[in-house]
Design a protein around this motif. Structure first.
Motif, PDB file in Angstrom:
ATOM      1  N   LYS A   1       1.106  -1.336  -0.327  1.00 22.51           N
ATOM      2  CA  LYS A   1       0.542  -0.443   0.087  1.00 22.51           C
ATOM      3  C   LYS A   1       1.000   1.119  -0.145  1.00 22.51           C
ATOM      4  O   LYS A   1       0.353   2.489  -1.038  1.00 22.51           O
ATOM      5  CB  LYS A   1      -1.202   0.338   1.634  1.00 22.51           C
ATOM      6  CG  LYS A   1      -2.668  -0.714   1.063  1.00 22.51           C
ATOM      7  CD  LYS A   1      -3.088   0.177   2.233  1.00 22.51           C
ATOM      8  CE  LYS A   1      -4.398  -0.421   1.484  1.00 22.51           C
ATOM      9  NZ  LYS A   1      -5.268   0.334   3.648  1.00 22.51           N
ATOM     10  N   ALA A   2       1.807   1.647   0.793  1.00 21.65           N
ATOM     11  CA  ALA A   2       2.805   2.185   0.781  1.00 21.65           C
ATOM     12  C   ALA A   2       3.590   2.728  -0.566  1.00 21.65           C
ATOM     13  O   ALA A   2       3.394   3.943  -1.103  1.00 21.65           O
ATOM     14  CB  ALA A   2       3.322   1.915   2.061  1.00 21.65           C
ATOM     15  N   ALA A   3       3.595   1.680  -0.723  1.00 22.23           N
ATOM     16  CA  ALA A   3       4.524   1.859  -2.004  1.00 22.23           C
ATOM     17  C   ALA A   3       3.844   1.979  -2.703  1.00 22.23           C
ATOM     18  O   ALA A   3       4.108   3.022  -4.113  1.00 22.23           O
ATOM     19  CB  ALA A   3       5.144   0.233  -2.686  1.00 22.23           C
TER      20      ALA A   3
ATOM     21  N   ASP B   1       4.331   5.284  -5.136  1.00 24.24           N
ATOM     22  CA  ASP B   1       3.641   5.215  -6.040  1.00 24.24           C
ATOM     23  C   ASP B   1       3.278   6.795  -7.426  1.00 24.24           C
ATOM     24  O   ASP B   1       3.184   7.390  -8.157  1.00 24.24           O
ATOM     25  CB  ASP B   1       3.456   4.065  -6.749  1.00 24.24           C
ATOM     26  CG  ASP B   1       5.099   3.406  -7.136  1.00 24.24           C
ATOM     27  OD1 ASP B   1       6.251   3.644  -7.508  1.00 24.24           O
ATOM     28  OD2 ASP B   1       4.344   2.406  -7.298  1.00 24.24           O
ATOM     29  N   LYS B   2       2.050   7.153  -6.972  1.00 27.06           N
ATOM     30  CA  LYS B   2       0.786   7.813  -6.503  1.00 27.06           C
ATOM     31  C   LYS B   2       1.205   9.299  -6.431  1.00 27.06           C
ATOM     32  O   LYS B   2       1.053  10.190  -7.586  1.00 27.06           O
ATOM     33  CB  LYS B   2      -0.409   7.044  -5.825  1.00 27.06           C
ATOM     34  CG  LYS B   2      -1.161   6.227  -6.495  1.00 27.06           C
ATOM     35  CD  LYS B   2      -2.314   6.171  -5.923  1.00 27.06           C
ATOM     36  CE  LYS B   2      -3.762   5.352  -6.533  1.00 27.06           C
ATOM     37  NZ  LYS B   2      -4.617   5.174  -5.647  1.00 27.06           N
ATOM     38  N   GLU B   3       1.400   9.236  -4.952  1.00 25.38           N
ATOM     39  CA  GLU B   3       2.247  10.855  -5.131  1.00 25.38           C
ATOM     40  C   GLU B   3       3.583  11.045  -6.076  1.00 25.38           C
ATOM     41  O   GLU B   3       3.278  12.578  -6.678  1.00 25.38           O
ATOM     42  CB  GLU B   3       2.955  10.731  -3.817  1.00 25.38           C
ATOM     43  CG  GLU B   3       2.377  10.757  -2.685  1.00 25.38           C
ATOM     44  CD  GLU B   3       2.693  10.627  -1.237  1.00 25.38           C
ATOM     45  OE1 GLU B   3       3.941  10.827  -0.688  1.00 25.38           O
ATOM     46  OE2 GLU B   3       2.352  10.797  -0.341  1.00 25.38           O
ATOM     47  N   ASN B   4       4.353  10.358  -6.923  1.00 26.04           N
ATOM     48  CA  ASN B   4       5.143  10.008  -7.119  1.00 26.04           C
ATOM     49  C   ASN B   4       4.617  10.612  -8.759  1.00 26.04           C
ATOM     50  O   ASN B   4       5.456  11.602  -9.446  1.00 26.04           O
ATOM     51  CB  ASN B   4       6.497   9.000  -7.035  1.00 26.04           C
ATOM     52  CG  ASN B   4       7.921   9.323  -6.452  1.00 26.04           C
ATOM     53  OD1 ASN B   4       7.523  10.202  -5.800  1.00 26.04           O
ATOM     54  ND2 ASN B   4       7.796   8.152  -6.197  1.00 26.04           N
TER      55      ASN B   4
ATOM     56  N   GLU C   1       3.561  14.149 -12.873  1.00 29.98           N
ATOM     57  CA  GLU C   1       2.255  15.367 -13.350  1.00 29.98           C
ATOM     58  C   GLU C   1       2.157  16.355 -13.310  1.00 29.98           C
ATOM     59  O   GLU C   1       2.283  17.088 -14.257  1.00 29.98           O
ATOM     60  CB  GLU C   1       1.391  14.154 -13.187  1.00 29.98           C
ATOM     61  CG  GLU C   1       0.569  12.991 -13.620  1.00 29.98           C
ATOM     62  CD  GLU C   1      -0.708  12.639 -13.574  1.00 29.98           C
ATOM     63  OE1 GLU C   1      -0.918  13.154 -12.809  1.00 29.98           O
ATOM     64  OE2 GLU C   1      -1.359  11.645 -13.844  1.00 29.98           O
ATOM     65  N   THR C   2       2.331  16.666 -12.303  1.00 27.75           N
ATOM     66  CA  THR C   2       2.606  18.014 -11.908  1.00 27.75           C
ATOM     67  C   THR C   2       4.159  18.397 -13.104  1.00 27.75           C
ATOM     68  O   THR C   2       3.704  19.971 -12.611  1.00 27.75           O
ATOM     69  CB  THR C   2       2.650  18.967 -10.290  1.00 27.75           C
ATOM     70  OG1 THR C   2       1.499  17.971  -9.608  1.00 27.75           O
ATOM     71  CG2 THR C   2       2.191  20.006 -10.437  1.00 27.75           C
ATOM     72  N   GLU C   3       4.948  17.990 -12.332  1.00 31.43           N
ATOM     73  CA  GLU C   3       6.531  18.374 -12.776  1.00 31.43           C
ATOM     74  C   GLU C   3       6.238  18.621 -14.718  1.00 31.43           C
ATOM     75  O   GLU C   3       7.212  19.497 -14.893  1.00 31.43           O
ATOM     76  CB  GLU C   3       7.245  17.694 -12.435  1.00 31.43           C
ATOM     77  CG  GLU C   3       8.615  18.428 -12.443  1.00 31.43           C
ATOM     78  CD  GLU C   3       9.677  17.157 -12.189  1.00 31.43           C
ATOM     79  OE1 GLU C   3      10.783  17.361 -12.543  1.00 31.43           O
ATOM     80  OE2 GLU C   3       9.405  16.637 -10.973  1.00 31.43           O
TER      81      GLU C   3
END
Length: 168
Positions: free
Chosen positions: A11-13, A17-20, A25-27
């Motif tokens: 889940k953390a991964a 991954d979602k945060e990354n 995407e923001t970057e």
């Protein structure tokens, strides 16, 4: 707890991954926006460069036209100057020729005047000589007349004193 840990880890991964992915995407959006901004700036710079080049070309053409105009004006002024110089030189030559002709005419007139004055002086001398001759002749005639008159008077006086005078 290994399965829970594994599950938590997964889940953390997944979350990481979602945060990354969200960060990526923001970057990406930020980089796309920056790319659009830079593209727009580059386009504006090219447009500005093209405008400045056009202005430079226009100024260069204007300078070239001014150079040509200056050369044309200079050539025209030089032609006019040479024409005026030729006219003035011709006028000077004509005036010098006229001056020589007038001097020649004056010399001829002066010569004629001197000749006429000499003739007049000769005529005056001849006249004076003739007058003197006439005066001398008149004086001689006066002397002769006076002598004749004396002789006649002496003869009349002698006849009167002799008594031989008769009236006729």
């Amino acid at each position: 707890m290994p399965p829970k840990k594994k599950n938590d880890l997964a889940k953390a991964a997944k979350m990481a991954d979602k945060e990354n992915l969200a960060r990526a995407e923001t970057e990406i959006l930020s980089l796309q926006h920056l790319l659009e901004l830079r593209s727009h700036e580059a386009l504006e710079a090219r447009r500005s460069e093209r405008m400045w080049r056009e202005r430079m070309d226009a100024f260069s053409q204007s300078i070239e036209q001014q150079k040509e105009d200056t050369l044309d004006i200079t050539a025209d002024m030089m032609r006019q100057y040479k024409g005026m110089q030729e006219q003035l030189l011709k006028k000077v030559a004509d005036l010098e020729a006229e001056n020589r002709q007038l001097k020649k005419t004056i010399e001829e007139r002066d010569s004629e005047i001197a000749k006429i004055q000499m003739e007049k002086e000769q005529q005056k001398r001849a006249s004076d000589l003739e007058i003197l001759q006439h005066q001398h002749k008149m004086e001689e005639m006066q002397v002769e007349f006076a002598q004749m008159l004396r002789e006649t008077l002496d003869k009349m006086h002698e006849r009167l004193s002799n008594g031989t005078y008769t009236r006729s």
